[in-house]
Design an enzyme around this catalytic site. Structure first.
Site, PDB file in Angstrom:
ATOM      1  N   ASP A  35      -2.792   9.801 -10.143  1.00  0.00           N
ATOM      2  CA  ASP A  35      -2.740   9.000 -11.132  1.00  0.00           C
ATOM      3  C   ASP A  35      -1.296   8.527 -11.673  1.00  0.00           C
ATOM      4  O   ASP A  35      -0.974   7.475 -12.039  1.00  0.00           O
ATOM      5  CB  ASP A  35      -3.733   9.564 -12.552  1.00  0.00           C
ATOM      6  CG  ASP A  35      -5.198   9.061 -11.993  1.00  0.00           C
ATOM      7  OD1 ASP A  35      -5.446   8.681 -10.969  1.00  0.00           O
ATOM      8  OD2 ASP A  35      -6.012   9.556 -12.895  1.00  0.00           O
ATOM      9  N   HIS A  75      -5.469  14.928  -8.351  1.00  0.00           N
ATOM     10  CA  HIS A  75      -5.596  13.480  -8.902  1.00  0.00           C
ATOM     11  C   HIS A  75      -4.947  13.028 -10.094  1.00  0.00           C
ATOM     12  O   HIS A  75      -4.508  11.995 -10.345  1.00  0.00           O
ATOM     13  CB  HIS A  75      -6.983  13.338  -8.695  1.00  0.00           C
ATOM     14  CG  HIS A  75      -7.847  12.975  -7.804  1.00  0.00           C
ATOM     15  ND1 HIS A  75      -8.031  11.921  -6.950  1.00  0.00           N
ATOM     16  CD2 HIS A  75      -8.707  14.040  -6.984  1.00  0.00           C
ATOM     17  CE1 HIS A  75      -8.797  12.064  -5.944  1.00  0.00           C
ATOM     18  NE2 HIS A  75      -9.119  13.489  -5.894  1.00  0.00           N
ATOM     19  N   ASN A 124      -2.588  12.893  -2.888  1.00  0.00           N
ATOM     20  CA  ASN A 124      -3.764  12.968  -3.720  1.00  0.00           C
ATOM     21  C   ASN A 124      -4.508  14.463  -3.329  1.00  0.00           C
ATOM     22  O   ASN A 124      -4.780  15.083  -4.379  1.00  0.00           O
ATOM     23  CB  ASN A 124      -5.114  12.026  -3.735  1.00  0.00           C
ATOM     24  CG  ASN A 124      -5.045  11.195  -4.778  1.00  0.00           C
ATOM     25  OD1 ASN A 124      -4.372  11.718  -6.087  1.00  0.00           O
ATOM     26  ND2 ASN A 124      -5.555   9.746  -4.718  1.00  0.00           N
ATOM     27  N   GLU A 134      -4.847   2.405  -4.131  1.00  0.00           N
ATOM     28  CA  GLU A 134      -3.389   2.544  -4.056  1.00  0.00           C
ATOM     29  C   GLU A 134      -2.913   1.260  -3.385  1.00  0.00           C
ATOM     30  O   GLU A 134      -1.642   1.241  -2.938  1.00  0.00           O
ATOM     31  CB  GLU A 134      -3.044   3.895  -3.091  1.00  0.00           C
ATOM     32  CG  GLU A 134      -3.124   3.526  -1.679  1.00  0.00           C
ATOM     33  CD  GLU A 134      -4.389   4.057  -1.122  1.00  0.00           C
ATOM     34  OE1 GLU A 134      -5.212   4.220  -2.059  1.00  0.00           O
ATOM     35  OE2 GLU A 134      -4.636   4.893  -0.159  1.00  0.00           O
ATOM     36  N   ASP A 161       0.926  -1.299   0.037  1.00  0.00           N
ATOM     37  CA  ASP A 161      -0.073  -0.166   0.032  1.00  0.00           C
ATOM     38  C   ASP A 161       0.813   1.059   0.030  1.00  0.00           C
ATOM     39  O   ASP A 161       1.973   1.282   0.725  1.00  0.00           O
ATOM     40  CB  ASP A 161      -0.973  -0.162   1.233  1.00  0.00           C
ATOM     41  CG  ASP A 161      -1.823   0.961   1.032  1.00  0.00           C
ATOM     42  OD1 ASP A 161      -2.996   0.731   1.049  1.00  0.00           O
ATOM     43  OD2 ASP A 161      -1.529   2.166   1.619  1.00  0.00           O
TER      44      ASP A 161
END
Ligand SMILES: [Mg+2]
Length: 305
Positions: free
Chosen positions: A193, A189, A184, A220, A176
């Site tokens: 990404d 975002h 984020n 994630e 993770d």
């Protein structure tokens, strides 16, 4: 994955050499050709490492006939997606019916009319390639291009059972990204990404063996599947994965673990004396270990107890 039809392969099965030659001549400029002069050879090729994309199958053959070959092909997942076109001299309606019931996609009758053979083969070949492509897309994560959870779950079941059967160790690593929410929320975002794509690529490039898999498990979260890997090997891999992501040096000022994007990892291994129950709990164990890695300060891996 084949880029075009020219790279796809047709297996011609016929006990008459002149028929094989006639069909091969018609198709060899557009496809790769494999040939078999009896049913057993046809099945061996279809189950082998170079599987054909389509099979032209003579019905009347010495020994195993075309119907039986088709029945055996359609019976197992390994070969049941290969389209079969029957090639026959005696084409009564009941013969055709029998062929379609066995799973054939089409019929070609002798003597061959070149235009018809090419058209029928072309139609079914392009359908086959589209189906293969859709199948592959359905197994990939749209954002990162690595395998998705659906693919992972399938492989996990398959490799896990194989490990139990062959008494081989089997490991998984749950991962993770640390403080990804902060990343984020603060960088947006788009940057998020972008970060996921970089991390996915770094993880995928760290794997060494073709049987190892990295998949995107959730937002994630990533997961590695490592067949025939004991806990020592899995620990080394976990450290390599951790280090690969840290080395990307993607700045994250909103992390308590480091100044850059990092991973926490949980490692779980099914030992050679493992059983069905242990296998079903393996992912949960890896997840618990991941949680401990988070508690222990992140940017680290922890072994499941
Ligand atoms: Mg024949």
């Amino acid at each position: 994955m084949k880029a075009n039809e020219k790279e796809s392969t047709i297996l011609i099965v016929d006990d008459e050499p002149t028929n094989v030659q006639a069909l091969a001549k018609l198709l060899k400029n557009d496809y790769r050709i494999q040939v078999a002069n009896n049913g057993e050879k046809a099945l061996a090729i279809a189950r082998g490492s170079k599987q054909p994309d389509l099979i032209l199958l003579d019905i009347q053959m010495e020994g195993m006939d075309g119907y039986e070959v088709c029945r055996q092909l359609k019976e197992v997942p390994l070969t049941n997606t290969i389209p079969v076109i029957f090639v026959t001299g005696q084409n009564t309606v009941s013969d055709e019916e029998k062929g379609f019931k066995l799973g054939a996609v089409d019929y070609i009758s002798k003597p061959f009319y070149p235009t018809i053979v090419r058209a029928r083969v072309g139609t079914h070949m392009s359908l086959k390639l589209k189906t293969d492509l859709l199948e592959q897309i359905a197994m990939l994560d749209g954002l990162t291009g690595i395998p998705n959870r659906r693919y992972f779950d399938e492989r996990f079941q398959k490799e896990g059972r194989r490990a139990l059967r062959d008494k081989l160790p089997f490991s998984v690593i749950m991962m993770d990204i640390d403080h990804f929410k902060g990343f984020n929320d603060n960088y947006g975002h788009g940057a998020g990404d972008n970060c996921l794509q970089k991390v996915a690529r770094a993880l995928a490039n760290t794997l060494l063996r073709p049987a190892d898999i990295i998949a995107r498990y959730g937002g994630e979260e990533f997961v590695a599947l490592l067949p025939n890997t004991n806990s020592e090997g899995a620990g080394k891999m976990a450290e390599d994965l951790r280090s690969a992501v840290e080395s990307l040096a993607v700045i994250n000022e909103y992390s308590s673990a480091a100044r850059v994007v990092t991973l926490s990892l949980g490692v779980a291994t099914l030992d050679t004396d493992g059983d069905e129950t242990m296998l079903s709990e393996l992912l949960k164990q890896a997840d618990d270990a991941l949680y401990k890695a988070k508690e222990g300060g992140r940017n680290r891996f922890v072994f499941a107890k």
